[in-house]
Motif scaffolding. Structure first.
Motif, short mmCIF file in Angstrom:
data_model
loop_
_atom_site.label_atom_id
_atom_site.label_comp_id
_atom_site.label_asym_id
_atom_site.label_seq_id
_atom_site.Cartn_x
_atom_site.Cartn_y
_atom_site.Cartn_z
N CYS A 4 -3.32 14.80 5.86
CA CYS A 4 -3.82 14.03 6.80
C CYS A 4 -4.51 15.06 7.66
CB CYS A 4 -2.84 13.16 7.71
SG CYS A 4 -3.57 12.50 9.00
N CYS A 7 -1.95 14.61 11.45
CA CYS A 7 -0.81 15.28 11.31
C CYS A 7 -0.67 16.30 9.94
CB CYS A 7 0.43 14.02 11.32
SG CYS A 7 0.29 13.15 9.78
N CYS A 24 -4.19 9.73 8.19
CA CYS A 24 -3.23 8.67 7.57
C CYS A 24 -3.16 7.56 8.70
CB CYS A 24 -1.97 9.26 7.24
SG CYS A 24 -0.84 10.06 8.65
N CYS A 26 -1.41 7.69 11.34
CA CYS A 26 -1.29 8.03 12.75
C CYS A 26 -1.69 7.24 13.65
CB CYS A 26 -1.89 9.36 12.91
SG CYS A 26 -1.87 10.73 11.66
N ARG A 299 1.97 12.90 16.29
CA ARG A 299 1.41 11.61 16.68
C ARG A 299 1.77 11.40 18.06
NH1 ARG A 299 3.19 7.99 11.52
NH2 ARG A 299 2.29 9.33 9.94
ZN ZN Z 1 -1.66 11.51 9.90
#
Ligand code: ZN
Length: 371
Positions: A4, A7, A24, A26, A299
């Motif tokens: 990702c 993240c 992703c 997130c 996040r």
């Molecule tokens: Zn992510």
């Protein structure tokens, strides 16, 4: 393997979904910002009122480990005037800190059942789950959901208060399961049992009678008994750091340093089983609990991606030698056999071996990793 861009989680992680821009799920956090939490709180209040009107033996069951989240769940239930029965699946690896935190939770003012499973069955099942699926905690995950459900159904306790919905918090791909209810479909997909139920583990060594504490009552059985299972994280914004702070204010103790991963307040009540469970992710998916925790920090806007990568680099090899030894003693296997089984689960789609026999991950997030 792709990671990702926001993240550090890889696309191979179960339940993760990447969008077209390389991120992703997130996005959960931005979705959380759109939630009207005041309205959700009112919904909870209405639920409490409805439950109280039923005059059942207890208002609700709270499945608890004694950890920060269960302390938060219990605190919330008491704050809203519920009369809970707290229920624990007793880990065979309970340590002194875990016992102290559980005692602290009970002292908030609740009745509590500490449920121990026949150790002969539990040990056998744990080894079988490790050998067959590389997931020694399938029994734990089955039991910690089944025991509170069975008690709720049998005592006709109308509500079960779970903590956060992992399908929502960590990214699930099934929208229907990311809401307020925990049902049978959720358990099969997100219950960390590799999609199996107790039925699947009956054989000539583990009988149906042996496996009683692992059976989830069906949705129909729950409906008949008037039991509803909800996630408290649907009604109140869940953030591990916030639940930790609240739990700490009410007597919860963190460890001196993280037992596994990044947090010194999570996964600390069990001396080795949780560690082995998380460690197997390295073989299967090429990341560790540390990566999960750091991604949560990113996040939540408390850490940059660069900093997270730096921490992974500084930490280096995370093989939990002590816990592996304890696990081997517990299930009665040799150190060599442990690694023989673990190797069976090394994911050949991401791992490659060089001529000297050294394993490495293709396109690993970190260049110059010391394999
Ligand atoms: Zn992510």
């Amino acid at each position: 393997m792709n990671y990702c861009k926001t993240c550090i989680l890889p696309d191979i992680r179960p339940g993760i979904r990447f969008d077209g821009s390389g991120n992703c799920n997130c996005s959960t956090l931005s979705l959380k910002a759109q939630v009207d939490w005041h309205q959700r709180q009112e919904q909870f209040q209405a639920l409490v009122k409805e439950i109280k009107s039923q005059e059942s033996l207890y208002d609700c069951i709270i499945p608890v480990s004694g950890g920060k989240d269960s302390t938060w769940q219990t605190f919330k239930a008491l704050e809203y005037g519920l009369n809970p029965l707290c229920v624990t699946w007793k880990t065979p690896a309970r340590n002194t800190l875990g016992a102290a935190n559980l005692q602290n939770l009970i002292s908030l003012g609740v009745n509590h059942i500490d449920f121990s499973i026949n150790p002969k069955v539990e040990r056998k099942f744990t080894l079988k789950a490790f050998e067959r699926m590389g997931s020694p905690l399938i029994p734990m995950h089955m039991a910690l959901h089944a025991i509170p459900l069975q008690i709720a159904v049998n005592f006709r306790i109308p509500l079960i208060l779970w903590g956060e919905n992992s399908a929502y918090e960590y990214g699930g791909d099934d929208e229907a399961l990311k809401g307020v209810h925990l049902n049978h479909a959720w358990l099969k997909q997100y219950g960390v049992t590799n999609g199996t139920t107790a039925e699947d583990w009956i054989d000539n060594e583990l009988s149906r009678a042996d496996l009683i504490p692992y059976f989830w009552p069906s949705d129909a059985d729950q409906a008949k008994a008037g039991v509803t299972a909800v996630f408290l994280g649907y009604y109140f914004r869940w953030d591990p750091l916030e639940t930790y702070h609240l739990a700490k204010e009410h007597g919860f103790q963190a460890d001196d340093r993280p037992k596994i991963g990044y947090y010194k307040f999570a996964d600390i009540d069990d001396s080795f089983l949780i560690t082995i469970h998380h460690w197997m992710k390295w073989y299967k998916f090429g990341f560790t609990r540390l990566w999960d925790n750091l991604s949560l920090e990113i996040r939540n806007g408390r850490m940059t991606r660069e900093k997270a990568i730096d921490i992974v680099c500084q930490t280096g090899d995370e093989t939990p030698h002590n816990e592996i030894n304890q696990f081997c003693d517990y299930v009665g296997i040799s150190h060599e056999y442990f690694f023989e089984v673990a190797e069976r689960f090394r994911n050949r789609k991401i791992w490659q071996q060089d001529s000297a026999g050294v394993w490495s991950i293709r396109n690993f997030l970190i260049q110059n990793w010391n394999w």
